[in-house]
Write a protein that holds these residues in place. Structure first.
Motif, PDB file in Angstrom:
ATOM      1  N   MET A  52      68.621 -44.044  15.312  1.00  0.00           N
ATOM      2  CA  MET A  52      69.993 -44.119  15.806  1.00  0.00           C
ATOM      3  C   MET A  52      70.192 -43.244  17.046  1.00  0.00           C
ATOM      4  N   GLU A  53      69.601 -42.071  17.036  1.00  0.00           N
ATOM      5  CA  GLU A  53      69.735 -41.188  18.187  1.00  0.00           C
ATOM      6  C   GLU A  53      69.144 -41.830  19.437  1.00  0.00           C
ATOM      7  N   GLY A  54      67.979 -42.482  19.273  1.00  0.00           N
ATOM      8  CA  GLY A  54      67.369 -43.171  20.397  1.00  0.00           C
ATOM      9  C   GLY A  54      68.231 -44.315  20.892  1.00  0.00           C
ATOM     10  N   LEU A  55      68.808 -45.068  19.952  1.00  0.00           N
ATOM     11  CA  LEU A  55      69.673 -46.191  20.309  1.00  0.00           C
ATOM     12  C   LEU A  55      70.921 -45.706  21.044  1.00  0.00           C
ATOM     13  N   ILE A  56      71.535 -44.638  20.558  1.00  0.00           N
ATOM     14  CA  ILE A  56      72.766 -44.118  21.162  1.00  0.00           C
ATOM     15  C   ILE A  56      72.507 -43.623  22.580  1.00  0.00           C
ATOM     16  N   LEU A  57      71.429 -42.873  22.764  1.00  0.00           N
ATOM     17  CA  LEU A  57      71.111 -42.363  24.096  1.00  0.00           C
ATOM     18  C   LEU A  57      70.866 -43.500  25.072  1.00  0.00           C
ATOM     19  N   SER A  58      70.104 -44.494  24.630  1.00  0.00           N
ATOM     20  CA  SER A  58      69.800 -45.635  25.495  1.00  0.00           C
ATOM     21  C   SER A  58      71.045 -46.445  25.808  1.00  0.00           C
ATOM     22  N   ALA A  59      71.867 -46.692  24.791  1.00  0.00           N
ATOM     23  CA  ALA A  59      73.075 -47.497  24.989  1.00  0.00           C
ATOM     24  C   ALA A  59      74.057 -46.799  25.925  1.00  0.00           C
TER      25      ALA A  59
END
Length: 383
Positions: free
Chosen positions: A114-121
């Motif tokens: 989720m952290e990776g997804l949030i940063l990318s988004a």
């Protein structure tokens, strides 16, 4: 015990609200200030009627004169399709089984995804707000070898991006599904995961699958020849004001733009956006007058300097050679929904990746950025 079923339920019941809140927080001052709603969404499209020019419904007349004839408002219709935004996480079956008997291990596993997804988004959404809708992140200008190419704009965050190369003259068509494995900011080069043997000089690099599918950002509003289907040359309402700084930045030039917009377009600028380098120059101008140059805006939570009481924000996606003067009340993010999980017919979120021992889940958002009064925005360029 952790199973696919309760993992699915956790994503839906626990993670969605938290992830949505984080995806909508801290993207940029501009995003924070823009209104978000579904009021103008009809089916798959955004439809807004805007009034071009003064309505002319009010006049003065003699006491015994005829009443004025009705004046028809000069409406312009904006109809554009919603853009499709996706974010995907993937969890291997092996990792899921390894954390089956330990809820803490599962939480750590999902949190990392989720952290990776949030940063990318967040980063991609911020980039899109300044883009022209095409998705291009840079242009290839020269070849070093089959894997290393010079580009006109290089950023460290390009590393790891999954990209396509597209443009006229590429033998065999566009190149898709390449990773950028390294960036050299000093030499303005990017290194691709595979050799590129086609002639790609002059072609552009796009996030994979995003070409011509991104939000209509500030780049399109200020630079494109057409906007929302209207030619800016034929319909000046859709053409923002531009002023040439002639390579010299002064406080007078900044205030001239602000005054010009108020006098000529009845537009009250309430936000100024530029690059970090340019904001330093503006801060230096103001500090010469011994005024406070750094403060924290309570509305956006971002540090700012001010010109005539108008906050000046730095954004890493704003080019160094321009300063944008915006009335954020003229913008809205029209969205069919906020971020939501993509579900199958049975309501499941986690699905097996075809041919792989892994499961994926996808967040979706259908939205488009609309400027209801493009002529009420301004740009000082060549600064």
């Amino acid at each position: 015990m952790i199973t696919i079923e309760n993992a699915d339920k956790a994503l839906k019941d626990y993670y969605l609200d938290a992830v949505t809140a984080q995806l909508n927080d801290g993207i940029s001052p501009f995003f924070t200030a823009v209104e978000k709603n579904a009021a103008n969404v009809f089916g798959k499209d955004v439809k807004i009627a805007v009034v071009r020019g003064n309505s002319g419904n009010v006049m003065a007349g003699a006491e015994d004169a005829n009443l004025p004839d009705p004046y028809k408002n000069r409406y312009l219709d904006i109809t554009v399709p919603l853009k499709n935004l996706y974010g995907t996480i993937e969890i291997s079956d092996k990792a899921l089984r390894a954390s089956r008997d330990t809820s803490g291990a599962f939480v750590n596993l999902v949190n990392a995804e989720m952290e990776g997804l949030i940063l990318s988004a967040k980063q991609n959404f911020q980039r899109m707000l300044f883009g022209d809708g095409t998705g291009a992140i840079c242009k290839i200008t020269a070849k070093t070898n089959d894997s290393v190419y010079k580009v006109d704009n290089v950023k460290e965050y390009f590393v790891g991006m999954f990209v396509d190369i597209a443009g006229d003259g590429i033998v065999g068509g566009d190149l898709t599904g390449l990773y950028i494995t390294a960036v050299n900011a000093k030499n303005s080069t990017v290194t691709f995961s595979s050799k590129v043997t086609s002639t790609v000089i002059g072609a552009k690099i796009y996030p994979h699958g995003s070409k011509d599918n991104e939000l209509t950002g500030l780049g399109a509003i200020f630079d494109a020849a057409t906007l929302y289907g209207y030619s800016k040359e034929d319909e000046p309402y859709f053409a923002p004001y531009s002023a040439d700084a002639d390579g010299e930045l002064t406080e007078e030039k900044l205030t001239d733009v602000i005054d010009y917009m108020e006098e000529n377009f009845n537009s009250s600028v309430n936000m100024i956006i530029c690059s970090f380098k340019t904001r330093k120059k503006i801060a230096a101008l103001i500090s010469n007058e011994r005024r406070v140059v750094n403060s924290l805006d309570a509305n956006t939570g971002f540090g700012t300097v001010t010109v005539n009481g108008i906050p000046v924000y730095a954004d890493k996606f704003c080019p160094d050679d321009r300063i944008l003067f915006l009335n954020t009340g003229d913008f809205c993010l029209s969205q069919l929904c906020d971020w939501e999980w993509l579900e199958d017919e049975g309501g499941k979120i986690l699905k097996q990746v075809p041919g792989k021992a892994a499961y994926c889940a996808t967040l979706v958002k259908y939205a488009e950025l609309i400027c209801k009064k493009p002529c009420g925005q301004a740009m000082l360029y060549n600064v």
